[in-house]
Design a protein around this motif. Structure first.
Motif, PDB file in Angstrom:
ATOM      1  N   UNK A 134       0.807  -1.220   0.000  1.00  0.00           N
ATOM      2  CA  UNK A 134       0.000   0.000   0.000  1.00  0.00           C
ATOM      3  C   UNK A 134       0.842   1.274   0.000  1.00  0.00           C
ATOM      4  N   UNK A 152       2.446   1.984  -2.446  1.00  0.00           N
ATOM      5  CA  UNK A 152       2.242   2.394  -3.833  1.00  0.00           C
ATOM      6  C   UNK A 152       0.777   2.706  -4.120  1.00  0.00           C
ATOM      7  N   UNK A 153      -0.064   2.666  -3.092  1.00  0.00           N
ATOM      8  CA  UNK A 153      -1.499   2.646  -3.321  1.00  0.00           C
ATOM      9  C   UNK A 153      -2.114   3.987  -3.642  1.00  0.00           C
ATOM     10  N   UNK A 154      -3.390   3.917  -4.009  1.00  0.00           N
ATOM     11  CA  UNK A 154      -4.121   5.102  -4.435  1.00  0.00           C
ATOM     12  C   UNK A 154      -4.182   6.136  -3.318  1.00  0.00           C
ATOM     13  N   UNK A 155      -4.299   5.689  -2.071  1.00  0.00           N
ATOM     14  CA  UNK A 155      -4.431   6.635  -0.979  1.00  0.00           C
ATOM     15  C   UNK A 155      -3.102   7.218  -0.548  1.00  0.00           C
ATOM     16  N   UNK A 156      -1.998   6.712  -1.092  1.00  0.00           N
ATOM     17  CA  UNK A 156      -0.705   7.283  -0.734  1.00  0.00           C
ATOM     18  C   UNK A 156      -0.424   8.527  -1.566  1.00  0.00           C
ATOM     19  N   UNK A 157      -1.333   8.907  -2.442  1.00  0.00           N
ATOM     20  CA  UNK A 157      -1.141  10.098  -3.264  1.00  0.00           C
ATOM     21  C   UNK A 157       0.121   9.981  -4.069  1.00  0.00           C
ATOM     22  N   UNK A 158       0.871  11.055  -4.154  1.00  0.00           N
ATOM     23  CA  UNK A 158       2.103  11.022  -4.933  1.00  0.00           C
ATOM     24  C   UNK A 158       3.266  10.472  -4.129  1.00  0.00           C
ATOM     25  N   UNK A 192       5.318   7.555  -2.926  1.00  0.00           N
ATOM     26  CA  UNK A 192       5.458   6.169  -3.342  1.00  0.00           C
ATOM     27  C   UNK A 192       6.868   5.685  -3.100  1.00  0.00           C
ATOM     28  N   UNK A 193       6.977   4.401  -2.736  1.00  0.00           N
ATOM     29  CA  UNK A 193       8.299   3.805  -2.570  1.00  0.00           C
ATOM     30  C   UNK A 193       9.089   3.878  -3.870  1.00  0.00           C
ATOM     31  N   UNK A 194       8.395   3.817  -5.008  1.00  0.00           N
ATOM     32  CA  UNK A 194       9.090   3.829  -6.295  1.00  0.00           C
ATOM     33  C   UNK A 194       9.601   5.221  -6.652  1.00  0.00           C
ATOM     34  N   UNK A 195       9.190   6.258  -5.930  1.00  0.00           N
ATOM     35  CA  UNK A 195       9.726   7.597  -6.174  1.00  0.00           C
ATOM     36  C   UNK A 195      10.459   8.139  -4.951  1.00  0.00           C
ATOM     37  N   UNK A 196      10.701   7.279  -3.970  1.00  0.00           N
ATOM     38  CA  UNK A 196      11.554   7.663  -2.856  1.00  0.00           C
ATOM     39  C   UNK A 196      10.869   8.448  -1.755  1.00  0.00           C
ATOM     40  N   UNK A 236      -4.779  -2.383  -4.094  1.00  0.00           N
ATOM     41  CA  UNK A 236      -4.239  -1.114  -3.603  1.00  0.00           C
ATOM     42  C   UNK A 236      -4.055  -0.111  -4.736  1.00  0.00           C
ATOM     43  N   UNK A 291      -9.338   0.062  -0.515  1.00  0.00           N
ATOM     44  CA  UNK A 291      -8.033  -0.556  -0.420  1.00  0.00           C
ATOM     45  C   UNK A 291      -8.041  -1.620   0.659  1.00  0.00           C
ATOM     46  N   UNK A 313      15.843   8.470  -4.310  1.00  0.00           N
ATOM     47  CA  UNK A 313      15.885   7.059  -3.926  1.00  0.00           C
ATOM     48  C   UNK A 313      14.609   6.392  -4.396  1.00  0.00           C
ATOM     49  N   UNK A 314      14.654   5.085  -4.501  1.00  0.00           N
ATOM     50  CA  UNK A 314      13.444   4.348  -4.788  1.00  0.00           C
ATOM     51  C   UNK A 314      13.635   2.891  -4.407  1.00  0.00           C
ATOM     52  N   UNK A 315      12.516   2.218  -4.137  1.00  0.00           N
ATOM     53  CA  UNK A 315      12.515   0.781  -3.863  1.00  0.00           C
ATOM     54  C   UNK A 315      11.386   0.185  -4.678  1.00  0.00           C
ATOM     55  N   UNK A 330      -0.446   4.672  -7.593  1.00  0.00           N
ATOM     56  CA  UNK A 330      -1.211   5.896  -7.779  1.00  0.00           C
ATOM     57  C   UNK A 330      -0.636   6.728  -8.921  1.00  0.00           C
ATOM     58  N   UNK A 331       0.692   6.724  -9.069  1.00  0.00           N
ATOM     59  CA  UNK A 331       1.279   7.560 -10.110  1.00  0.00           C
ATOM     60  C   UNK A 331       1.211   6.918 -11.484  1.00  0.00           C
TER      61      UNK A 331
END
Lengths: 308, 308, 308
Positions: free
Chosen positions: A42, A44-50, A52-56, B44, B52, C17-19, C46-47
């Motif tokens: 989660x 990366x989820x919709x409620x995390x807004x912008x 995200x783990x993938x953007x640090x 998610x 979610x 950073x990212x994971x 989300x993104x």
């Protein structure tokens, strides 16, 4: 992890449940450095807004060795890493009234959610040293927006000492929020605070206290104020049952009046074995502004928490 | 699971594919209760909106023992758990024309997507008992919004009997939707229905029938109506090939006219082994309102479905 | 995979950073066909907007056998599969200045992100043949929107020849974008291009060159133009260090002036073992329009990249 139960939100009862999964990845270089990353689905989820783990801006990435440990992404700030929060109660955290108002790291503070954070920690004997900072760019620093380039910045330094049953931590946090109008940085709010914490653990009993002293300077002077925060929490385990309680107060000294928030919580956990626990708690907040007491707020929950 | 193929949407052909992954977690307490949670990565995802697994409105969390089984999150409602849908056809479900119009559970009905649901089920010999309800709070019950606190509520109870080749289920569902204006609950639409289902399975042949009878009362009386729904589906497996078909009709008796929707579908599956199947199907809908027949709608698809 | 480091965006430095985590699933039919699917957690994030592995517009699903390999979802287009990009530099890709401007596949081109793509590939001796297409429906082809049904379409065919140290690829790409007004398809922009690429690999040294020649016809004739693109990149590995560099230029021949974009990049990677590497790079862009040179843009980064 997962949980299911009921939640009282001050007015009526509702259902509460969730299911989550965390990924932990790790490795080691030929030179003996350890590294890794962790995040939840989660994150990366919709409620995390912008964020995200993938953007640090959620999860963490770290590398560790003789030089210490360096973490990026959304780690705790140095102050939170060294001192931590009061003991949590309830199945859902009950609005997390037990959490200290840290300024930096992990989405905290007026600098807020969008700044990626770096946390460096180093342990030497009984002492641990922590330093953290955001990067002063908005939007994660990946793409430059000239209008908001004069980004907000925060940092924190902390020292913790742990020996036997005792642990003490002291930290300083500073946060600056720059407001940009018409491409020009026009105003800057600043806030800084000292955090002091101590914890003693005797077998099945734990006791923890925190104290915060800080000041917020709002550009233009309106709402500039000093503040204090103090809290105490205890925990006791009797066989399969753990009882936890806390009390915390924040006092903001505005020019005319003082705004006080008082938080109380008590909860219990019964270990069912195999990773399952019956958990329940009550949390309460009183707000006092000047001489008028208003806006009490009570939460309660009860249910089953699972770890897999 | 994953799939890839082509889809005809009544006008032209397009590609269709997807890849998903479900996490199933489980454990057992020292007292012998089993528990677990399951959700998919896309539970998610961005397209799941605010629903979610991490906030209890997708995926499920459960605990089971001698007392029965209790599930929270987004389980099926009691009626759907006891009776189920007609047999599905096609690679993509083809607009899911085979699905019965349940009122409760799993995002269904006028109470809709945002209410977390609890489902209790208990099996005693050949009989299974089911009960489900949403919690009557909007927004997942976590934070109270005074303006919408008078939340909508639904519930369902059902009994199923299964013995040898036969299975029968009967269920009652009730749903109430409260509209709030200016902080005051002013109107309430109600809807309730009975669902009856029977299924017979003889070796490689299956037959299933459903019947629904209900009424919807719209506050103010406009569009208040009774309705019926009936459906039949069959399935036959010849070696590696399974052929499935269904027909379903809904009739809404409005004051002046009757709105009928007729749904048909037929499909086949060829087992390639190792979790792969060639799958194809056709689905069709006719709409009749008063004496005019309009808006036919045809879907077709063909492709390969994978299970890993 | 994960990474952590710092990024210079032409004006100041920030953290980056990212994971991430990728799921790879696979299986085999009784007849010996292999199949599988792969996507990352953040492909549902989300993104990613409405592009999701669960709806066929991110990740890939494939089946392969003697007939070749068929992939759906968001694979590369045929041209990119046969020729590929110039060598990448830096920790973060540095705005991906090394990437060739492909028209089709994987979210590329004016047809863009929302069309699911199918890619067929077949290898016969030293030759590989590739063909790819989007389905000409908008919104993933699942539900028909009459107003946009006259969807945009792209396709690509390519041949690659590989023998020993040498690889050559040639590809043709065509893309048509239909604009719909009032339910009627009124205008269509078309774009098509040839892509030529060659690569030589001698032990620790690599050299790669690409050339693109195409034309864009905008409905109504405004901004219709021919264009060329050429690029060269090299890579050399000395023990644990790999140095990579590229140069690429695009020239769009507008009626009055020529718009040139020149991209340069250089980077290095030091292998720490165990899946960790120190990585850094610099990327630069010059824009020339007519006789005026403007808008230079420089990126730099440095940090640690992890594979788990």
């Amino acid at each position: 992890d997962a949980r299911m139960g009921v939640l009282y939100d001050g007015d009526d009862w509702g259902f509460t449940s969730r299911a989550r999964l965390q990924f932990n990845m790790s490795g080691e270089t030929d030179g003996g450095l350890t590294f890794g990353a962790s995040f939840r689905v989660n994150d990366e989820g919709a409620q995390s807004g912008a964020r995200q783990a993938s953007t640090g801006t959620r999860g963490t990435v770290f590398i560790a060795g003789d030089f210490g440990r360096l973490a990026m992404g959304a780690p705790a700030g140095a102050a939170e890493a060294a001192v931590g929060d009061l003991y949590e109660v309830g199945l859902t955290g009950l609005a997390f009234y037990n959490e200290v108002d840290y300024l930096t790291g992990d989405g905290a503070g007026i600098n807020g959610a969008w700044n990626p954070t770096v946390l460096y920690s180093y342990t030497f004997g009984d002492f641990s040293f922590y330093a953290s900072a955001s990067d002063g760019n908005n939007a994660g620093g990946r793409v430059e927006n000239p209008a908001t380039d004069e980004g907000s910045q925060d940092y924190s330094v902390a020292v913790a000492w742990a020996s036997g049953d005792f642990k003490v931590g002291v930290a300083y946090e500073s946060s600056e929020v720059t407001t940009v109008a018409g491409g020009v940085a026009t105003t800057a709010d600043t806030q800084d605070q000292w955090v002091l914490g101590g914890e003693a653990t005797f077998g099945d009993f734990g006791l923890k206290a925190i104290y915060v002293n800080g000041a917020r300077n709002v550009a233009g002077g309106v709402n500039t104020y000093d503040y204090e925060e103090y809290g105490l929490s205890g925990s006791a385990t009797f066989d399969l049952v753990t009882v936890t309680a806390f009390a915390r107060e924040t006092r903001q000294e505005f020019p005319v009046n003082t705004l006080s928030n008082r938080y109380y919580g008590i909860g219990a956990r019964y270990d069912l074995g195999g990773g399952a626990s019956l958990v329940g708690g009550i949390g309460h907040r009183d707000v006092e502004y000047g001489s008028a007491l208003n806006a009490p707020d009570t939460y309660g929950d009860f249910g089953i928490a699972f770890r897999f």
